[in-house]
Design a protein around this motif. Structure first.
Motif, PDB file in Angstrom:
ATOM      1  N   ARG A 515     -25.277   8.002  13.944  1.00  0.00           N
ATOM      2  CA  ARG A 515     -25.934   9.181  13.017  1.00  0.00           C
ATOM      3  C   ARG A 515     -27.209   8.669  11.692  1.00  0.00           C
ATOM      4  O   ARG A 515     -27.427   7.346  11.467  1.00  0.00           O
ATOM      5  CB  ARG A 515     -25.217  10.023  11.886  1.00  0.00           C
ATOM      6  N   GLU A 516     -27.948   9.517  11.141  1.00  0.00           N
ATOM      7  CA  GLU A 516     -28.413   9.147  10.148  1.00  0.00           C
ATOM      8  C   GLU A 516     -27.867   9.321   8.702  1.00  0.00           C
ATOM      9  O   GLU A 516     -27.333  10.323   8.646  1.00  0.00           O
ATOM     10  CB  GLU A 516     -29.973  10.090  10.106  1.00  0.00           C
ATOM     11  N   TRP A 517     -28.509   7.883   8.414  1.00  0.00           N
ATOM     12  CA  TRP A 517     -27.657   8.019   7.329  1.00  0.00           C
ATOM     13  C   TRP A 517     -28.463   7.545   6.031  1.00  0.00           C
ATOM     14  O   TRP A 517     -29.592   7.234   5.578  1.00  0.00           O
ATOM     15  CB  TRP A 517     -26.569   6.352   6.439  1.00  0.00           C
ATOM     16  N   ASN A 518     -28.673   8.108   3.985  1.00  0.00           N
ATOM     17  CA  ASN A 518     -28.956   8.842   3.536  1.00  0.00           C
ATOM     18  C   ASN A 518     -28.584   8.087   2.472  1.00  0.00           C
ATOM     19  O   ASN A 518     -27.338   7.690   1.951  1.00  0.00           O
ATOM     20  CB  ASN A 518     -29.281  10.403   3.474  1.00  0.00           C
ATOM     21  N   ASP A 519     -29.417   7.866   1.520  1.00  0.00           N
ATOM     22  CA  ASP A 519     -29.331   7.212  -0.022  1.00  0.00           C
ATOM     23  C   ASP A 519     -27.621   8.287  -0.210  1.00  0.00           C
ATOM     24  O   ASP A 519     -28.085   9.362  -0.783  1.00  0.00           O
ATOM     25  CB  ASP A 519     -29.851   7.577  -0.451  1.00  0.00           C
ATOM     26  N   LYS A 520     -27.022   7.527  -1.154  1.00  0.00           N
ATOM     27  CA  LYS A 520     -25.458   7.987  -2.209  1.00  0.00           C
ATOM     28  C   LYS A 520     -24.698   9.074  -0.514  1.00  0.00           C
ATOM     29  O   LYS A 520     -24.018   9.379  -1.504  1.00  0.00           O
ATOM     30  CB  LYS A 520     -25.790   9.343  -2.966  1.00  0.00           C
ATOM     31  N   ASP A 521     -24.744   8.444   0.832  1.00  0.00           N
ATOM     32  CA  ASP A 521     -23.786   8.913   1.500  1.00  0.00           C
ATOM     33  C   ASP A 521     -22.537   8.384   0.756  1.00  0.00           C
ATOM     34  O   ASP A 521     -22.310   7.362   0.455  1.00  0.00           O
ATOM     35  CB  ASP A 521     -23.987   8.777   2.758  1.00  0.00           C
ATOM     36  N   GLU A 522     -21.282   9.331   1.308  1.00  0.00           N
ATOM     37  CA  GLU A 522     -20.133   8.455   0.648  1.00  0.00           C
ATOM     38  C   GLU A 522     -19.124   8.497   2.352  1.00  0.00           C
ATOM     39  O   GLU A 522     -19.009  10.279   2.541  1.00  0.00           O
ATOM     40  CB  GLU A 522     -19.896   8.857  -0.278  1.00  0.00           C
ATOM     41  N   LEU A 523     -18.815   7.951   2.377  1.00  0.00           N
ATOM     42  CA  LEU A 523     -18.248   7.859   3.537  1.00  0.00           C
ATOM     43  C   LEU A 523     -16.425   7.005   3.856  1.00  0.00           C
ATOM     44  O   LEU A 523     -16.599   6.119   2.951  1.00  0.00           O
ATOM     45  CB  LEU A 523     -18.161   6.920   5.561  1.00  0.00           C
ATOM     46  N   VAL A 524     -15.254   7.821   3.824  1.00  0.00           N
ATOM     47  CA  VAL A 524     -14.504   7.578   3.722  1.00  0.00           C
ATOM     48  C   VAL A 524     -13.763   7.684   4.112  1.00  0.00           C
ATOM     49  O   VAL A 524     -13.963   9.198   5.482  1.00  0.00           O
ATOM     50  CB  VAL A 524     -13.691   8.597   2.188  1.00  0.00           C
ATOM     51  N   LEU A 525     -12.806   6.813   4.802  1.00  0.00           N
ATOM     52  CA  LEU A 525     -11.579   6.028   5.947  1.00  0.00           C
ATOM     53  C   LEU A 525     -10.399   6.537   5.401  1.00  0.00           C
ATOM     54  O   LEU A 525     -10.213   5.215   4.063  1.00  0.00           O
ATOM     55  CB  LEU A 525     -12.174   4.922   6.371  1.00  0.00           C
ATOM     56  N   GLN A 526      -9.577   6.967   5.717  1.00  0.00           N
ATOM     57  CA  GLN A 526      -8.276   7.037   5.369  1.00  0.00           C
ATOM     58  C   GLN A 526      -7.176   6.510   6.591  1.00  0.00           C
ATOM     59  O   GLN A 526      -7.370   6.553   7.750  1.00  0.00           O
ATOM     60  CB  GLN A 526      -8.071   8.351   5.235  1.00  0.00           C
ATOM     61  N   LEU A 527      -6.648   5.539   6.388  1.00  0.00           N
ATOM     62  CA  LEU A 527      -5.792   4.907   7.271  1.00  0.00           C
ATOM     63  C   LEU A 527      -4.134   5.466   7.198  1.00  0.00           C
ATOM     64  O   LEU A 527      -3.621   3.837   6.011  1.00  0.00           O
ATOM     65  CB  LEU A 527      -6.119   3.951   7.954  1.00  0.00           C
ATOM     66  N   PRO A 528      -3.783   6.055   7.575  1.00  0.00           N
ATOM     67  CA  PRO A 528      -1.969   6.729   6.872  1.00  0.00           C
ATOM     68  C   PRO A 528      -1.541   5.133   7.721  1.00  0.00           C
ATOM     69  O   PRO A 528      -1.359   5.184   8.287  1.00  0.00           O
ATOM     70  CB  PRO A 528      -1.299   7.466   7.090  1.00  0.00           C
ATOM     71  N   MET A 529      -0.560   4.997   6.087  1.00  0.00           N
ATOM     72  CA  MET A 529       0.737   3.787   6.835  1.00  0.00           C
ATOM     73  C   MET A 529       1.888   4.518   6.730  1.00  0.00           C
ATOM     74  O   MET A 529       2.163   4.809   5.685  1.00  0.00           O
ATOM     75  CB  MET A 529       0.131   3.082   5.267  1.00  0.00           C
ATOM     76  N   ARG A 530       2.098   4.121   7.693  1.00  0.00           N
ATOM     77  CA  ARG A 530       4.234   4.908   8.310  1.00  0.00           C
ATOM     78  C   ARG A 530       4.573   3.633   8.406  1.00  0.00           C
ATOM     79  O   ARG A 530       4.819   2.507   8.402  1.00  0.00           O
ATOM     80  CB  ARG A 530       4.038   5.044   9.585  1.00  0.00           C
ATOM     81  N   ILE A 531       5.974   3.416   7.282  1.00  0.00           N
ATOM     82  CA  ILE A 531       6.864   3.370   7.091  1.00  0.00           C
ATOM     83  C   ILE A 531       7.875   2.569   8.981  1.00  0.00           C
ATOM     84  O   ILE A 531       7.867   3.677   9.353  1.00  0.00           O
ATOM     85  CB  ILE A 531       8.363   2.762   6.134  1.00  0.00           C
ATOM     86  N   ARG A 532       7.931   1.057   9.165  1.00  0.00           N
ATOM     87  CA  ARG A 532       7.932   1.276  10.307  1.00  0.00           C
ATOM     88  C   ARG A 532       9.600  -0.623  10.622  1.00  0.00           C
ATOM     89  O   ARG A 532       9.413  -1.266   9.615  1.00  0.00           O
ATOM     90  CB  ARG A 532       7.245   1.366  11.583  1.00  0.00           C
ATOM     91  N   THR A 533       9.478  -0.459  11.225  1.00  0.00           N
ATOM     92  CA  THR A 533       9.891  -2.074  11.185  1.00  0.00           C
ATOM     93  C   THR A 533      10.192  -3.017  12.835  1.00  0.00           C
ATOM     94  O   THR A 533       9.564  -2.553  13.551  1.00  0.00           O
ATOM     95  CB  THR A 533      12.592  -2.310  11.224  1.00  0.00           C
ATOM     96  N   GLY A 534      10.107  -4.615  12.540  1.00  0.00           N
ATOM     97  CA  GLY A 534      10.611  -4.646  13.607  1.00  0.00           C
ATOM     98  C   GLY A 534      11.609  -5.737  14.136  1.00  0.00           C
ATOM     99  O   GLY A 534      11.837  -6.123  13.259  1.00  0.00           O
ATOM    100  N   THR A 535      11.421  -6.861  15.554  1.00  0.00           N
ATOM    101  CA  THR A 535      12.498  -7.185  15.757  1.00  0.00           C
ATOM    102  C   THR A 535      11.988  -8.914  15.684  1.00  0.00           C
ATOM    103  O   THR A 535      10.978  -9.115  16.406  1.00  0.00           O
ATOM    104  CB  THR A 535      13.001  -6.609  16.500  1.00  0.00           C
ATOM    105  N   TRP A 536      12.321  -9.591  15.155  1.00  0.00           N
ATOM    106  CA  TRP A 536      12.081 -10.666  15.285  1.00  0.00           C
ATOM    107  C   TRP A 536      12.959 -12.444  15.501  1.00  0.00           C
ATOM    108  O   TRP A 536      14.448 -11.753  15.865  1.00  0.00           O
ATOM    109  CB  TRP A 536      11.246 -11.333  14.045  1.00  0.00           C
ATOM    110  N   GLY A 537      12.888 -13.261  15.093  1.00  0.00           N
ATOM    111  CA  GLY A 537      13.813 -14.285  15.016  1.00  0.00           C
ATOM    112  C   GLY A 537      15.437 -13.985  15.354  1.00  0.00           C
ATOM    113  O   GLY A 537      15.747 -13.512  14.327  1.00  0.00           O
TER     114      GLY A 537
END
Length: 675
Positions: A515-537
């Motif tokens: 896109r065309e970006w302008n001075d003082k543009d603000e882009l917010v990226l939200q990366l929702p974090m969900r609790i999960r578990t993994g299996t290990w040794g």
């Protein structure tokens, strides 16, 4: 050193890449993302504070008190140490100087850079004065290559010079490297890469990488021929990663037979070899072998904090195995190069997990002491002989000390945070920018067809926060593509532009906003974090949220001691109960049963420790009475095929507190599971 042969199924001639033909130089493939000049990314927030702590600690002052660097240094023309440790230190201290724009540190590190550049031999050979040069009338040239010394430390210094050029564009570096590589092309016929040590033979990819970097600038075909020759004379990591016999043998042999092939630091450096070879040849089989090798290795040797075991050998996935600090920073650097060459989000995700979990847990807050080996489940830090493949007689592998274990990690640990910071952003195709990793910083680059300068300020507490703000400063509106990584752990990312919804994207990909970006543009990226578990040794379970792994919060009692040979060190113990197991129902439904009970912004004094841990997760747990510390180690309780511990378990259900793994020194992260 001499190694005996392993079974035939494991051995291949060095450089014999099974099923892969050597492709002509015309097949060279530029990296998916080009590195920005060193200094274009500037740290901010907690990341800047981390680098400032390093500057005040050993990263900025190691040369003032560590004898190998301080006394009559060979890399300054002296008769003292001239092997790997000075280049190791510079490999982190030099980028630190430019990331912080620290004049005093620049002056300090440039003494070594300038001595190296100014004292190249007429033949192209460089480095500390050799024994033959000191004691006799010997001229080091290709005809007398045998009078030279180990190729290995020169590989590290080449990385230092590459970064120096990236920061300054000092043309002396290009002339210097071109001259050296022409010398090396001829010298390798008499003095192959492994002539002096297997360290050079096992780490040849470091040399190949720099030769190919120079090719990207000069386009001299001999550099690709040299890269292919070095690869042929070095350990064939690409074949080993791809044919699977190697990884099986690393889980079988625990003796001096071919130990260099399973030495974790060698493996960490070798990781980049398939990607570097792909860059030279365009042969896709290299990348297939890399993915096979990584997945096999993490299956057999992987630990919850995102790194493979290595104490010093690869040593299985039991959570009481150790990992060397050098292996972490070298694996990070390999993943940074792999990510840039391939553009594969898989390796970018692996890099951030390793960085935010394994790395900060292994050094003291002031960055002066380190553990040679850390354990995943670590209930005390103490002297002792543990189930490591290298249990020194002095029993100092596990304690926190400047000189504990081998001092390679004291010299080498400085590149971890610095190179991660420098590689947050890259130049993307079509004159764009790409954020491959995230952290508070600013980046300045030229973008768009008219190459206009843009500065993007990245405001975030990531990885502790799920929100990242990108604030644009640009003189005139400019169209260019902005690429962002959506981690695989994120189900769906949400983006807002100037407060308005822009788009949503699934995890596990790089997305492009054109896109065309302008001075003082603000882009917010939200990366929702969900609790999960993994299996290990040992059928253990670890709790994760976003890029962070969470471990049991334990109070720490530090004790200072002194070893006659290795100096001052710290032991750490806890008075808290720790022998908890997670319930199966909670493991299966972690997002519902476990809760974030504290989440606070980072303060200006944030440090990776329990005091400053900004997030806490509460989980249900029950105690296993028989689970105790034996000889300093909490060996994992046995489980059945269902992954359950079936011995006596207390009926009382406790609420336990988990904090980010990187904020701990003592912890349980791989929990047994009970009904």
């Amino acid at each position: 050193m001499v190694c005996c042969a392993l079974p035939v199924v494991f051995m291949l001639p060095l450089g014999a890449q099974a099923g892969i033909k050597q492709v002509s130089p015309g097949a060279y493939t530029p990296p998916a993302y080009e590195a920005l000049p060193l200094g274009r990314v500037k740290p901010a927030g907690w990341l800047k504070r981390q680098l400032q702590l390093m500057r005040r600690g050993s990263s900025g002052h190691l040369d003032e008190y560590y004898p190998k660097i301080k006394v009559d240094n060979g890399w300054l023309g002296g008769r003292g140490d001239g092997w790997e440790e000075t280049p190791y230190w510079l490999d982190g201290a030099l980028p630190l100087a430019y990331l912080l724009d620290d004049r005093e540190l620049k002056i300090k590190v440039l003494r070594y850079v300038n001595w190296t550049l100014d004292h190249q031999r007429p033949s192209g050979y460089f480095g500390p004065l050799t024994h033959g040069e000191i004691t006799g009338d010997v001229t080091i040239d290709a005809a007398h290559a045998n009078e030279g010394e180990d190729w290995w430390p020169k590989m590290v210094m080449l990385k230092v010079l590459q970064q120096y050029y990236s920061a300054t564009e000092d043309k002396r570096v290009i002339k210097f490297m071109s001259k050296y590589f022409r010398y090396q092309m001829e010298a390798l016929k008499k003095a192959p890469i492994g002539k002096w040590t297997e360290w050079a033979q096992s780490r040849g990819a470091e040399n190949v990488m720099i030769a190919q970097w120079l090719y990207g600038i000069t386009k001299d075909d001999y550099l690709l021929q040299l890269a292919a020759l070095i690869d042929q004379q070095s350990f064939p990591w690409t074949t080993w990663f791809g044919n699977r016999d190697w990884v099986i043998n690393t889980a079988t042999y625990r003796n001096n037979t071919q130990w260099m092939n399973r030495h974790a630091v060698n493996v960490a450096m070798g990781l980049k070899a398939p990607a570097v070879n792909y860059q030279r040849t365009g042969e896709q089989q290299y990348l297939q072998n890399l993915r096979t090798g990584w997945q096999d290795m993490m299956t057999i040797h992987g630990l919850p904090m995102g790194i493979f075991s290595g104490d010093e050998d690869l040593n299985g996935n039991d959570p009481t195995q150790g990992v060397e600090l050098c292996a972490i920073v070298e694996a990070m650097y390999s993943l940074e190069n792999i990510s840039a060459i391939t553009g594969d989000v898989f390796y970018m995700d692996a890099l951030e997990k390793m960085t935010f979990n394994a790395l900060p847990a292994q050094t003291t807050d002031d960055y002066n002491e380190k553990q040679y080996f850390q354990m995943a489940n670590q209930l005390q830090i103490s002297k002792g002989v543990f189930n490591f493949s290298l249990p020194f007689d002095r029993e100092m592998c596990n304690v926190l000390g400047a000189r504990s274990g081998y001092t390679c990690c004291l010299a080498n640990m400085h590149q971890g945070w610095t190179k991660y910071t420098a590689h947050l952003w890259y130049q993307a195709p079509d004159d764009g920018l790409a954020a491959l990793e995230y952290g508070p910083c600013t980046v300045t680059a030229e973008v768009g067809r008219k190459h206009r300068e843009v500065t993007i300020t990245e405001v975030t507490d990531y990885p502790f926060s799920d929100q990242i703000k990108f604030q644009f400063s640009i003189n005139k509106e400019t169209t260019f593509p902005l690429q962002l990584r959506i981690p695989a752990w994120c189900d769906e990312a949400v983006m807002l532009l100037n407060g308005q919804p822009l788009r949503k994207d699934k995890g596990g990909q790089m997305i492009t906003i054109q896109r065309e970006w302008n001075d003082k543009d603000e882009l917010v990226l939200q990366l929702p974090m969900r609790i999960r578990t993994g299996t290990w040794g040992r059928n253990s379970s670890a709790v994760e949220r976003g890029p962070l792994v969470y471990a049991l919060k334990l109070q720490e009692r530090w004790e200072k001691g002194t070893d006659a040979a290795e100096g001052a060190y710290f032991s750490v113990y806890t008075p808290d109960d720790w022998n908890y197991a997670l319930r199966r129902q909670d493991v299966r439904h972690a997002a519902d049963s476990m809760k974030v009970t504290m989440e606070r912004p980072l303060d200006s004094l944030f440090t990776w420790n329990i005091k400053h841990a900004p997030i806490e997760i509460t989980a249900k747990a029950r105690k296993i009475p028989s689970w105790k510390i034996l000889n300093g180690v909490a060996y994992q309780p046995p489980t059945d095929r269902e992954g359950l511990y079936k011995g006596p378990v207390e009926t009382t259900v406790h609420n336990i507190t988990l904090i980010p793994y990187g904020c701990t020194k003592l912890r349980v992260v791989a929990f047994p599971v009970v009904r």
